[in-house]
Write a protein that holds these residues in place. Structure first.
Motif, mmCIF file in Angstrom:
data_model
loop_
_atom_site.group_PDB
_atom_site.id
_atom_site.type_symbol
_atom_site.label_atom_id
_atom_site.label_comp_id
_atom_site.label_asym_id
_atom_site.label_seq_id
_atom_site.Cartn_x
_atom_site.Cartn_y
_atom_site.Cartn_z
ATOM 1 N N GLY A 144 27.673 -4.597 17.069
ATOM 2 C CA GLY A 144 27.039 -3.294 16.887
ATOM 3 C C GLY A 144 26.736 -2.618 18.210
ATOM 4 N N LYS A 145 26.281 -3.382 19.188
ATOM 5 C CA LYS A 145 25.960 -2.836 20.507
ATOM 6 C C LYS A 145 27.219 -2.361 21.211
ATOM 7 C CE LYS A 145 23.471 -4.014 24.770
ATOM 8 N NZ LYS A 145 22.719 -5.079 25.484
ATOM 9 N N GLU A 146 28.292 -3.131 21.099
ATOM 10 C CA GLU A 146 29.556 -2.726 21.729
ATOM 11 C C GLU A 146 30.105 -1.455 21.094
ATOM 12 O OE1 GLU A 146 31.225 -7.172 23.041
ATOM 13 O OE2 GLU A 146 31.818 -6.275 21.124
ATOM 14 N N GLU A 147 30.002 -1.361 19.777
ATOM 15 C CA GLU A 147 30.492 -0.162 19.091
ATOM 16 C C GLU A 147 29.714 1.072 19.543
ATOM 17 O OE1 GLU A 147 31.032 1.429 14.499
ATOM 18 O OE2 GLU A 147 30.942 -0.728 14.914
ATOM 19 N N THR A 148 28.402 0.928 19.707
ATOM 20 C CA THR A 148 27.577 2.047 20.180
ATOM 21 C C THR A 148 27.989 2.473 21.580
ATOM 22 O OG1 THR A 148 25.691 1.328 18.841
ATOM 23 C CG2 THR A 148 25.226 2.780 20.692
ATOM 24 N N LYS A 149 28.243 1.513 22.446
ATOM 25 C CA LYS A 149 28.649 1.828 23.819
ATOM 26 C C LYS A 149 30.011 2.523 23.843
ATOM 27 C CE LYS A 149 26.088 -1.849 26.176
ATOM 28 N NZ LYS A 149 26.201 -3.084 27.004
ATOM 29 N N LEU A 150 30.919 2.071 23.008
ATOM 30 C CA LEU A 150 32.233 2.719 22.929
ATOM 31 C C LEU A 150 32.091 4.164 22.470
ATOM 32 C CD1 LEU A 150 34.405 -0.141 21.367
ATOM 33 C CD2 LEU A 150 34.550 0.723 23.705
ATOM 34 N N GLU A 151 31.264 4.388 21.457
ATOM 35 C CA GLU A 151 31.028 5.745 20.970
ATOM 36 C C GLU A 151 30.474 6.625 22.088
ATOM 37 O OE1 GLU A 151 31.702 7.315 18.286
ATOM 38 O OE2 GLU A 151 32.048 5.835 16.713
ATOM 39 N N ASP A 238 38.054 -10.970 23.505
ATOM 40 C CA ASP A 238 37.272 -10.010 24.293
ATOM 41 C C ASP A 238 37.813 -8.611 24.012
ATOM 42 O OD1 ASP A 238 35.671 -8.719 26.062
ATOM 43 O OD2 ASP A 238 36.565 -9.558 27.883
ATOM 44 N N TYR A 239 37.513 -8.114 22.836
ATOM 45 C CA TYR A 239 38.060 -6.813 22.424
ATOM 46 C C TYR A 239 37.367 -5.655 23.141
ATOM 47 C CZ TYR A 239 40.145 -9.605 18.741
ATOM 48 O OH TYR A 239 40.871 -10.550 18.062
ATOM 49 N N TYR A 240 36.116 -5.841 23.446
ATOM 50 C CA TYR A 240 35.357 -4.738 24.050
ATOM 51 C C TYR A 240 35.864 -4.390 25.449
ATOM 52 C CZ TYR A 240 31.543 -2.170 26.218
ATOM 53 O OH TYR A 240 30.810 -1.238 26.905
ATOM 54 N N ASN A 241 35.906 -5.383 26.351
ATOM 55 C CA ASN A 241 36.310 -5.094 27.729
ATOM 56 C C ASN A 241 37.764 -4.629 27.801
ATOM 57 O OD1 ASN A 241 33.943 -5.589 29.280
ATOM 58 N ND2 ASN A 241 34.186 -7.781 28.931
ATOM 59 N N GLY A 434 28.276 0.618 30.229
ATOM 60 C CA GLY A 434 28.780 -0.420 29.346
ATOM 61 C C GLY A 434 29.995 -1.152 29.885
ATOM 62 N N ARG A 435 30.110 -1.277 31.204
ATOM 63 C CA ARG A 435 31.290 -1.948 31.758
ATOM 64 C C ARG A 435 31.033 -2.387 33.191
ATOM 65 N NH1 ARG A 435 34.703 0.978 35.235
ATOM 66 N NH2 ARG A 435 34.150 3.176 35.540
ATOM 67 N N TRP A 436 31.970 -3.222 33.690
ATOM 68 C CA TRP A 436 32.000 -3.599 35.096
ATOM 69 C C TRP A 436 32.741 -2.520 35.888
ATOM 70 C CZ3 TRP A 436 29.845 -7.892 37.440
ATOM 71 C CH2 TRP A 436 29.293 -8.851 36.593
ATOM 72 N N GLY A 437 32.466 -2.461 37.179
ATOM 73 C CA GLY A 437 33.173 -1.491 37.996
ATOM 74 C C GLY A 437 32.838 -1.639 39.477
ATOM 75 N N PHE A 438 33.557 -0.857 40.291
ATOM 76 C CA PHE A 438 33.357 -0.868 41.742
ATOM 77 C C PHE A 438 32.285 0.151 42.141
ATOM 78 C CE2 PHE A 438 36.380 -3.900 42.275
ATOM 79 C CZ PHE A 438 37.720 -3.527 42.274
ATOM 80 N N ASN A 439 31.558 -0.203 43.184
ATOM 81 C CA ASN A 439 30.562 0.686 43.766
ATOM 82 C C ASN A 439 30.562 0.439 45.276
ATOM 83 O OD1 ASN A 439 28.275 2.476 43.852
ATOM 84 N ND2 ASN A 439 26.967 0.673 44.100
ATOM 85 N N ASP A 440 30.185 1.452 46.045
ATOM 86 C CA ASP A 440 30.048 1.188 47.480
ATOM 87 C C ASP A 440 28.571 1.107 47.844
ATOM 88 O OD1 ASP A 440 30.608 4.517 48.916
ATOM 89 O OD2 ASP A 440 29.552 3.892 47.119
ATOM 90 N N ALA A 441 28.274 0.346 48.906
ATOM 91 C CA ALA A 441 26.891 0.041 49.255
ATOM 92 C C ALA A 441 26.781 -0.190 50.755
ATOM 93 C CB ALA A 441 26.423 -1.203 48.489
ATOM 94 N N PRO A 442 25.562 -0.117 51.294
ATOM 95 C CA PRO A 442 25.352 -0.451 52.709
ATOM 96 C C PRO A 442 25.508 -1.948 52.944
ATOM 97 C CG PRO A 442 23.264 0.060 51.642
ATOM 98 C CD PRO A 442 24.336 0.389 50.655
#
Length: 463
Positions: A144-151, A238-241, A434-442
């Motif tokens: 249910g939580k994954e479906e909400t994030k996809l929406e 792992d259908y969500y990712n 709702g996902r992993w990703g890249f970010n830049d930081a000091p």
């Protein structure tokens, strides 16, 4: 009847006599007897009240009382009072009826407001894209939580890019092939520029279909590669990712196609959404057959073969060590070299998913990991860094292969809230996306963001 007189001695009250009939004292007017209210006369007043009551109840007064009561009754029943009585009764009825009318009016207003509220909600849902269900999870492959994030992600894409995306998971195709089922639902669901993803659990396939404008804009090779990766994620349940990655690639490729002017449609009107000509149907069928035969099998065997083949190349799946330690990016880079490896370089979506799966299996989803990407301070181009300190040729923040892996509005190159220059890449999970990703930081991110303490680490790669 004369003035009310009172005996100053015994308190007797009389209206006619000049002298008290009990003690013979001269009577005085009541108002002229200040002693009557004095505390010493309380007993006299009480005795007088008792006397008055006895006097009124004596037989000689009974006839007068009865006559008076009869007179009142006769007087009230006389014809001359009938009109008054009728008017009074009507007035009482009006008051009662008016109260009921007011009550019914209030109830009517409340009912009308409730009906209006229901209508507003229904109309609002029809007018608001957020009211449309984009994830039709008949096979229950998402929580249910994954479906909400996809929406939420789909609504954001539709609002930002005008691109509709629908996701269907099913175990029953109603007697249709995967392609037929997908095309039928594309035509039913997509009203503008849109993309459909069908997760066919009956045949273990993933099918994609899109409106003509979107088909022209999206690079098929890029999407097919993402489909392959998604299928591998699906084979591990792992259908969500896998779906999130696929949507990110679709969105990025679509925008790139629009920017390159690939939206021109030879067959005419793009506003109709789903446009299917004989020519496009043939091309779509060829692409679909190729993808469904090779890229979308949701089986462990396909995943194993793909990983084994990839491991033979420099860009394949290698061995990764997830190290939890509060450190700077520079410290992470040097420690990986001292271990005989290097700070991880993620070269394709297969490797990316393999790393995310390992993080999840090790229960380290709350961590922020340093990865081997950096930039020179005088440029805005991020590159992978190698063991000798040299930078690779690929520009990680603009290349179509990597762009979907960054979060929105990243890299930002500077954190203005803490006045820090950001030159190093990290990998983390952001709840609101709702996902992993890249970010830049000091380099020393913990000195700027104290709550990262105890939640940082790095990923070493061993080839």
């Amino acid at each position: 009847m004369g003035a009310k007189m009172i005996c100053p001695k015994c308190g007797n009250v009389d209206y006619d006599g000049a002298f008290c009939e009990y003690c013979g004292t001269r009577m005085v007017p009541e108002a002229a007897n200040p002693q009557q209210t004095a505390p010493g006369h309380t007993e006299q007043k009480t005795a007088h009240a008792v006397y008055d009551e006895r006097q009124y109840n004596e037989p000689r007064y009974a006839e007068q009382k009865t006559a008076h009561a009869g007179y009142d009754e006769r007087q009230y029943n006389e014809p001359r009072y009938a009109e008054q009585k009728t008017a009074q009764a009507g007035d009482n009825n009006k008051k009662s009826g008016g109260g009921k009318a007011l009550l019914f009016t209030i109830l009517g207003v409340i009912v009308a407001l409730l009906i209006a509220l229901v209508v507003i909600i229904i109309v609002g849902r029809n007018m608001n894209p957020g009211g449309v269900t984009h994830v039709i999870d008949d096979a229950k492959v998402f929580s249910g939580k994954e479906e909400t994030k996809l929406e939420e992600q789909i609504n954001s894409i539709e609002k930002t890019d005008g691109l509709e995306i629908f996701i269907i998971s099913t175990k029953e195709l109603d007697g249709l092939s995967t392609k037929e089922y997908g095309d039928k639902n594309l035509e039913r669901l997509i009203k503008g520029d849109g993309y459909l993803i069908v997760i066919d659990m009956k045949n273990n396939k993933v099918y994609k279909a899109s409106s003509e404008k979107v088909s022209n804009c999206i690079d098929e090779g890029t999407v097919n590669e993402a489909l392959t990766t998604a299928a591998k994620s699906y084979s591990s349940d792992d259908y969500y990712n896998g779906t999130v990655l696929l949507m990110n690639v679709i969105e990025t490729s679509y925008n790139a196609g629009l920017a390159a002017g690939k939206a021109d449609i030879k067959s005419g009107d793009t506003a109709s959404g789903y446009v299917k000509t004989e020519e496009t149907e043939t091309a779509s069928q060829e692409t679909t057959e190729e993808v469904s035969a090779a890229s979308t099998e949701i089986t462990t065997e396909v995943t194993t073969e793909a990983v084994t083949e990839a491991a033979k190349t420099e860009e394949g799946i290698h061995t990764y060590e997830l190290i939890i330690k509060d450190c700077t990016w520079t410290e992470a880079y040097n420690e990986c070299l001292s271990k005989g490896g290097h700070l991880v370089r993620i070269n394709n979506v297969d490797e990316y998913n393999a790393i995310i799966n390992q993080i999840t299996k090790e229960g380290k989803n709350e961590m922020v990991f340093w990865v081997g990407g950096t930039r020179n301070q005088d440029t805005h181009a991020y590159h992978w860094i190698y063991e000798d300190g040299s930078l690779g040729e690929e520009t990680l923040n603009t290349d179509d292969k990597y762009r979907p892996l960054w979060f929105d509005n990243e890299p930002s190159f500077e954190d203005t809230s803490v006045n820090a220059n950001e030159c190093y890449m990290s990998l983390l999970y952001v709840e609101r996306f709702g996902r992993w990703g890249f970010n830049d930081a000091p380099n020393d991110v913990i000195s700027y963001v104290s709550h990262y303490s105890g939640k940082t680490g790095y990923i070493c790669e061993y080839e």
